[in-house]
Design an enzyme around this catalytic site. Sequence first.
Site, PDB file in Angstrom:
ATOM      1  N   SER A 243       0.845  -1.187   0.000  1.00 21.00           N
ATOM      2  CA  SER A 243       0.000   0.000   0.000  1.00 21.00           C
ATOM      3  C   SER A 243       0.880   1.236   0.000  1.00 21.00           C
ATOM      4  O   SER A 243       2.108   1.151  -0.005  1.00 21.00           O
ATOM      5  CB  SER A 243      -0.914   0.008   1.234  1.00 21.00           C
ATOM      6  N   LYS A 244       0.243   2.402   0.022  1.00 24.48           N
ATOM      7  CA  LYS A 244       0.981   3.659  -0.053  1.00 24.48           C
ATOM      8  C   LYS A 244       1.942   3.850   1.106  1.00 24.48           C
ATOM      9  O   LYS A 244       2.939   4.563   0.978  1.00 24.48           O
ATOM     10  CB  LYS A 244      -0.008   4.829  -0.115  1.00 24.48           C
ATOM     11  N   ARG A 245       1.647   3.216   2.227  1.00 26.28           N
ATOM     12  CA  ARG A 245       2.543   3.407   3.375  1.00 26.28           C
ATOM     13  C   ARG A 245       3.907   2.761   3.123  1.00 26.28           C
ATOM     14  O   ARG A 245       4.869   3.045   3.840  1.00 26.28           O
ATOM     15  CB  ARG A 245       1.914   2.845   4.650  1.00 26.28           C
TER      16      ARG A 245
END
Length: 482
Positions: A243-245
Amino acid sequence: MASVRVRFAPSPTGYLHVGGARTALFNWLFARRQGGVFILRIEDTDADRSKPELVEAVLEGLRWLELTWDEGPFHQSERLASYQGMADQLRASGHAYPCFCSPEELEARRKNADKAGKPWKYDGRCRRLSADEVAARAGQPYALRFAVPQHGESTFNDLVYGEMRVRYDEVEDFVLLRSDRLPTYQLAVVADDLDMRITHVIRGADHLINTPKQLLIYQALGAPPPLFAHVPLILGPDRTRLSKRHGATSVTAYRDEGFLPEAFRNFLALLGWSPGDDTELMSTDELIRRFALESVSRTNAVFDRDKLVWFNSEYLRNQPLETIVPRVEAELRRACLWRDQWAADAADRGWFHRAVDLLRPRARVLTDFSTWARAFFSDEFDYDPEAVKKFLKDPKLAELLPQVRDELSKVEPWAHDPIEQAVRGVAERAGVKAGLLINATRVALTGQAVAPPLFTTMELLGKSRVLSRLQRLVECLPSLAR
């Protein structure tokens, strides 16, 4: 056997992300390996979330990866009549029924199940309505649900996971058409795959829960289903779903960071697939020749950015120079560092090719040419603070660097060996280690603590630029030494 036909079917609710790109690549490699057809289908029936600019962003990502499609792009939003027709067919054959439960009613029942600690599944109450009761509700909004058999199980052989079994009592009567008459994923995907004569469905393992439902639709229609291959998910380094994290997930973001499409393809291909040996660096032709669904792992893959950077640096270092030069030119144009003379004049063009060839063994991504190696293409660059701290603090440099400049001004011809002799001669006469002057001169010329071999760099930059940059550092030393 019919010719292989596969499809990549993204939903344009965001950019092309890494997982989607890997799915597209596996489909593309399989089609090319089998001499089949790769179809692009845009699943854009969600009008609220599907945007034209996001469709273009997906296409842009595929084009950058050079995953050319043979048919399409087909848009589900232009095929609504086909879905309505299939829904009518399923209802007429008794395999689907109208459900008049409102979203509010369904949500209330779901909450009650949660409070009771029970898993939620539609209870089929509208399935039990008589024909007269259905007729009495004419004009009321309704969804169309598939009537899942109440006994038995769905079995299919997944080309990656092997035999799969799901009991029908674990599958709820799923929605085919919403109350706004738009199709759900389950209905639309089957209609499309039938119409487009898809032979193999290659998609992420998160779709395994959808396959039993879709097989029921094929069975109700009396149509042979395609073969299914569900590929493992891609996880971040912490073993949670990417994910973006974890950093950039958009394919075009990696393009903008300076990764090469062929390196990215090679890296992606090995996320969940292995050629059966320790080979890692493979040309696209070799990937096509060796790719097989039987070699796709059942284990989730881990996205390792350091490994991606390694792939990219290897491609930068080892690809033919004529392949890399246009990519570097594009990067310098983007960074407003390009000079037209490097393409127009034969001598300058030769100089540019030599510069790229000198720099690429140390470059990791294309943006390194406009950042870390900026001093090769512009006289406007800063001194790296760490390089200043490490190599410019010796007070003897204030006296010795002018001597280096003066000795270099006498060098003729301007070539590697005479340049080296001049610099080392100053160090020898001053009784200091040559490294003191070599490191300081490197900072003067490139602003960096690490760069290609100094004397080759000096020869490439040319006498005039070397002397002017040394003079610049001599003038800056008092302020830098504080």
